[in-house]
Design a protein around this motif. Structure first.
Motif, mmCIF file in Angstrom:
data_model
loop_
_atom_site.group_PDB
_atom_site.id
_atom_site.type_symbol
_atom_site.label_atom_id
_atom_site.label_comp_id
_atom_site.label_asym_id
_atom_site.label_seq_id
_atom_site.Cartn_x
_atom_site.Cartn_y
_atom_site.Cartn_z
ATOM 1 N N LEU A 1 30.472 39.638 36.581
ATOM 2 C CA LEU A 1 29.804 39.619 37.883
ATOM 3 C C LEU A 1 30.449 38.546 38.757
ATOM 4 C CD1 LEU A 1 27.512 40.693 39.668
ATOM 5 C CD2 LEU A 1 26.047 38.925 38.701
ATOM 6 N N SER A 2 31.122 38.972 39.808
ATOM 7 C CA SER A 2 31.826 38.050 40.701
ATOM 8 C C SER A 2 30.953 37.692 41.894
ATOM 9 C CB SER A 2 33.128 38.680 41.211
ATOM 10 O OG SER A 2 33.952 39.092 40.156
ATOM 11 N N ILE A 3 30.810 36.412 42.145
ATOM 12 C CA ILE A 3 30.096 35.975 43.342
ATOM 13 C C ILE A 3 30.939 36.265 44.579
ATOM 14 C CG2 ILE A 3 29.157 33.945 44.527
ATOM 15 C CD1 ILE A 3 28.451 32.829 41.776
ATOM 16 N N ASP A 4 32.236 36.113 44.439
ATOM 17 C CA ASP A 4 33.182 36.353 45.524
ATOM 18 C C ASP A 4 33.447 37.853 45.670
ATOM 19 O OD1 ASP A 4 35.280 36.317 47.320
ATOM 20 O OD2 ASP A 4 36.349 34.684 46.332
ATOM 21 N N HIS A 5 33.409 38.356 46.909
ATOM 22 C CA HIS A 5 33.634 39.783 47.182
ATOM 23 C C HIS A 5 35.080 40.064 47.603
ATOM 24 C CE1 HIS A 5 32.075 43.799 47.931
ATOM 25 N NE2 HIS A 5 32.505 43.803 49.186
ATOM 26 N N CYS A 6 35.922 39.029 47.548
ATOM 27 C CA CYS A 6 37.311 39.143 48.001
ATOM 28 C C CYS A 6 38.052 40.227 47.221
ATOM 29 C CB CYS A 6 38.015 37.796 47.824
ATOM 30 S SG CYS A 6 39.780 37.843 48.124
ATOM 31 N N PRO A 7 38.751 41.133 47.901
ATOM 32 C CA PRO A 7 39.472 42.201 47.193
ATOM 33 C C PRO A 7 40.572 41.683 46.281
ATOM 34 C CG PRO A 7 40.047 42.165 49.532
ATOM 35 C CD PRO A 7 38.875 41.258 49.364
ATOM 36 N N ARG A 8 41.091 40.488 46.573
ATOM 37 C CA ARG A 8 42.128 39.926 45.709
ATOM 38 C C ARG A 8 41.615 39.757 44.291
ATOM 39 N NH1 ARG A 8 47.071 40.405 45.264
ATOM 40 N NH2 ARG A 8 46.507 40.779 43.116
ATOM 41 N N ARG A 9 40.346 39.383 44.143
ATOM 42 C CA ARG A 9 39.767 39.205 42.807
ATOM 43 C C ARG A 9 39.698 40.546 42.079
ATOM 44 N NH1 ARG A 9 40.947 34.125 43.516
ATOM 45 N NH2 ARG A 9 39.768 33.177 45.209
ATOM 46 N N LYS A 10 39.351 41.597 42.809
ATOM 47 C CA LYS A 10 39.254 42.907 42.179
ATOM 48 C C LYS A 10 40.642 43.426 41.792
ATOM 49 C CE LYS A 10 35.946 45.707 43.300
ATOM 50 N NZ LYS A 10 34.973 45.351 42.254
ATOM 51 N N LEU A 11 41.640 43.114 42.592
ATOM 52 C CA LEU A 11 43.007 43.483 42.230
ATOM 53 C C LEU A 11 43.456 42.709 40.994
ATOM 54 C CD1 LEU A 11 44.677 43.689 45.755
ATOM 55 C CD2 LEU A 11 44.372 45.582 44.140
ATOM 56 N N ASN A 12 43.093 41.426 40.926
ATOM 57 C CA ASN A 12 43.413 40.636 39.730
ATOM 58 C C ASN A 12 42.779 41.249 38.488
ATOM 59 O OD1 ASN A 12 44.858 38.803 41.247
ATOM 60 N ND2 ASN A 12 43.238 37.276 41.323
ATOM 61 N N PHE A 13 41.536 41.675 38.626
ATOM 62 C CA PHE A 13 40.842 42.290 37.493
ATOM 63 C C PHE A 13 41.568 43.553 37.043
ATOM 64 C CE2 PHE A 13 37.749 45.234 35.690
ATOM 65 C CZ PHE A 13 37.124 44.441 34.738
ATOM 66 N N ALA A 14 41.970 44.383 38.007
ATOM 67 C CA ALA A 14 42.685 45.614 37.671
ATOM 68 C C ALA A 14 43.988 45.312 36.951
ATOM 69 C CB ALA A 14 42.951 46.419 38.944
ATOM 70 N N GLU A 15 44.674 44.264 37.391
ATOM 71 C CA GLU A 15 45.938 43.895 36.735
ATOM 72 C C GLU A 15 45.687 43.382 35.320
ATOM 73 O OE1 GLU A 15 49.830 41.017 37.515
ATOM 74 O OE2 GLU A 15 48.583 41.674 39.204
ATOM 75 N N LEU A 16 44.611 42.619 35.140
ATOM 76 C CA LEU A 16 44.273 42.125 33.803
ATOM 77 C C LEU A 16 43.942 43.280 32.862
ATOM 78 C CD1 LEU A 16 42.150 39.056 34.910
ATOM 79 C CD2 LEU A 16 44.248 38.938 33.550
ATOM 80 N N GLN A 17 43.297 44.293 33.381
ATOM 81 C CA GLN A 17 43.033 45.474 32.552
ATOM 82 C C GLN A 17 44.319 46.231 32.251
ATOM 83 O OE1 GLN A 17 39.719 47.725 34.375
ATOM 84 N NE2 GLN A 17 38.480 46.965 32.670
ATOM 85 N N ALA A 18 45.204 46.309 33.234
ATOM 86 C CA ALA A 18 46.458 47.037 33.040
ATOM 87 C C ALA A 18 47.331 46.375 31.979
ATOM 88 C CB ALA A 18 47.214 47.137 34.363
ATOM 89 N N THR A 19 47.266 45.045 31.886
ATOM 90 C CA THR A 19 48.075 44.329 30.898
ATOM 91 C C THR A 19 47.376 44.193 29.543
ATOM 92 O OG1 THR A 19 47.228 42.181 31.670
ATOM 93 C CG2 THR A 19 49.252 43.005 32.684
ATOM 94 N N GLY A 20 46.132 44.670 29.449
ATOM 95 C CA GLY A 20 45.407 44.600 28.190
ATOM 96 C C GLY A 20 44.642 43.318 27.974
ATOM 97 N N SER A 21 44.646 42.409 28.962
ATOM 98 C CA SER A 21 43.909 41.149 28.811
ATOM 99 C C SER A 21 42.402 41.376 28.834
ATOM 100 C CB SER A 21 44.292 40.170 29.923
ATOM 101 O OG SER A 21 45.663 39.840 29.845
ATOM 102 N N ILE A 22 41.965 42.417 29.555
ATOM 103 C CA ILE A 22 40.552 42.782 29.608
ATOM 104 C C ILE A 22 40.426 44.250 29.217
ATOM 105 C CG2 ILE A 22 38.534 43.067 31.094
ATOM 106 C CD1 ILE A 22 39.408 40.740 32.723
ATOM 107 N N ALA A 23 39.459 44.543 28.348
ATOM 108 C CA ALA A 23 39.273 45.905 27.843
ATOM 109 C C ALA A 23 38.839 46.852 28.964
ATOM 110 C CB ALA A 23 38.237 45.911 26.726
#
Length: 476
Positions: free
Chosen positions: A40-62
């Motif tokens: 749950l992100s307090i920040d609504h910045c799209p950069r954070r959501k892009l970071n999350f997508a990249e972390l999932q793409a690299t396998g860091s987050i399931a």
């Protein structure tokens, strides 16, 4: 199914042990069908959501882990309240597209410019609308408005957060400082940032949920969170000298929740001695697996850490290594990580003229491979809730040289066997520890597995399953 939230201020591609620990927990819960893990992100910045997508793409987050921002958690609430989607862009009678850019005119006058690109979140459009002394900057995802930013000539920035076009939250800041906020669902205005944050958390429909507050920063939200609550203590409640920050002590002693969690028994006992915790303290150790790759020849000393020199004085390690480097001509010192201390380290390396032996390697998302190929890890820290990097190194046969501080270093490193502990700031002693380990690498590497059985992946999974189920009994 039980939703399990971890409250995150920001989601980045780097991060230290605290960030990795949260990702590990979310990934573990993702393996259990009875839980739905949500960052749950307090920040609504799209950069954070892009970071999350990249972390999932690299396998860091399931892949089963979801990222939801606070405004997104309130989308259904906004719909029920009758909030309607924004539809007030300028009218136009002509448009022209070239590449990814589209220009719009009305009666020959420019009224909008769009720049669109494909991203892991969908088609992202940055729309600029001229507005008096400045511009209105909009961001749309797949055609739905996500955020609007207005930068005024006096330095004031007004940000409106939208979810699928519905306006949820408006804030006014100057030089990054909060000035005013409006809840666009009920229209109430707030002048204090914490009261503003609480207003939204109180409206979230938590249903059957467990919420982890990771660190004391967000603990003030516990009083209005209508779910089962657990405060996970890392190290951000202590100052550089290891003493509890007074405000952090207040938040710990006034936490409104069902449990407090830490990762070491030493930390639990120290907390019980230092404060009057508001809830029972539980111990859930972290875990780490080996890289799973074949063994390879070990060479060089390494540090994998955030480059934040106030709490991680890597500059002292550089000085210590320079004292012994000529004794070990085949060994270099490789530093992995990002952070605000990088310019200072670059200047220090240049001043000491050791750039041929001390190298800044940048961020790595494969720390286990780094440790698997290293003679030893050097991990300077002045305060540590656990020290996941220590466990990652030991789990991959890499002894650790660290400062003798609570909590992870003292709990995991057995001096003379699994590595060495050194008095903080004693550069001569640090150089001596490097010399001892480099002189007998096989001896130290052979001791790294001692005591690791309590940090197994299976124990970690079992501990979290039992903990969450105890907070939300079956049938409730």
């Amino acid at each position: 199914m039980t939703r399990v939230y971890s409250i995150f201020e920001r989601i980045g591609l780097g991060g230290g042990g605290k960030v990795k620990a949260v990702y590990h927990r979310m990934n573990a819960l993702a393996e259990m069908a009875e839980f739905e893990p949500i960052l749950l992100s307090i920040d609504h910045c799209p950069r954070r959501k892009l970071n999350f997508a990249e972390l999932q793409a690299t396998g860091s987050i399931a892949q089963r882990v979801r990222n939801v921002t606070v405004p997104e958690a309130l989308y259904d609430v906004a719909q029920t309240a009758g909030i309607t989607a924004f539809d007030d862009f300028p009218a136009f009678d002509q448009s022209a597209k070239k590449g990814n850019t589209t220009h719009y005119w009305r009666q020959g006058q420019a009224v909008m410019v769009d720049k669109t690109k494909a991203t892991p979140l969908g088609m992202m459009t940055k729309r600029v609308v001229p507005d008096g002394d400045g511009d209105l900057d909009y961001l749309l995802i797949d055609g739905a408005l996500h955020q609007r930013i207005q930068k005024n000539p006096d330095g004031v920035v007004e940000t409106t957060d939208f979810v699928k076009g519905l306006p949820i939250r408006w804030t006014r800041t100057k030089a990054g400082a909060f000035q005013l906020g409006r809840n666009l669902i009920d229209g109430k205005v707030y002048r204090m940032p914490r009261a503003f944050g609480c207003a939204f958390f109180e409206m979230i429909p938590w249903d059957r949920s467990v919420v982890f507050f990771d660190g004391v920063t967000s603990a003030y939200l516990s009083s209005v969170t209508k779910a089962q609550r657990a405060l996970f203590l890392h190290a951000d409640h202590r100052g550089p000298t290891g003493q509890i920050v007074p405000r952090s002590q207040f938040l710990i002693e006034n936490f409104k929740g069902e449990a407090i969690v830490t990762s070491t028994q030493v930390h639990k006992l120290q907390m019980e001695a230092d404060v009057s915790p508001a809830a029972k303290i539980h111990v859930i150790p972290h875990f780490c697996e080996t890289s799973g790759k074949p063994a390879k020849a070990r060479q060089h000393l390494v540090t994998v850490s955030r480059l934040e020199l106030q709490g991680k004085p890597i500059d002292e390690c550089v000085v210590a290594f320079c004292k012994i480097k000529d004794e070990f001509p085949g060994v270099d010192y490789l530093i992995y990580g990002l952070g605000s201390g990088q310019p200072r380290l670059e200047g220090q390396i240049a001043a000491l003229r050791c750039g041929d032996r001390v190298r800044l390697m940048g961020y790595t998302n494969r720390p286990l491979d780094v440790f698997r190929g290293a003679i030893a890890s050097v991990y300077p820290t002045l305060t540590e809730g656990f020290g996941l990097s220590i466990l990652e190194a030991l789990s991959n046969g890499c002894p650790v040289i660290s400062y003798d501080v609570n909590y992870g270093p003292r709990e995991m490193i057995l001096p003379g066997i699994k590595g060495e502990l050194v008095k903080p700031g004693d550069i001569e002693a640090l150089a001596g520890a490097m010399r001892r380990v480099l002189s007998r690498p096989a001896h130290y590497q052979g001791g790294t597995s001692l005591g690791l059985e309590r940090y197994t992946r299976q124990a970690y999974l079992s501990n979290y399953r039992a903990f969450v189920k105890a907070l939300v009994p079956q049938g409730t």
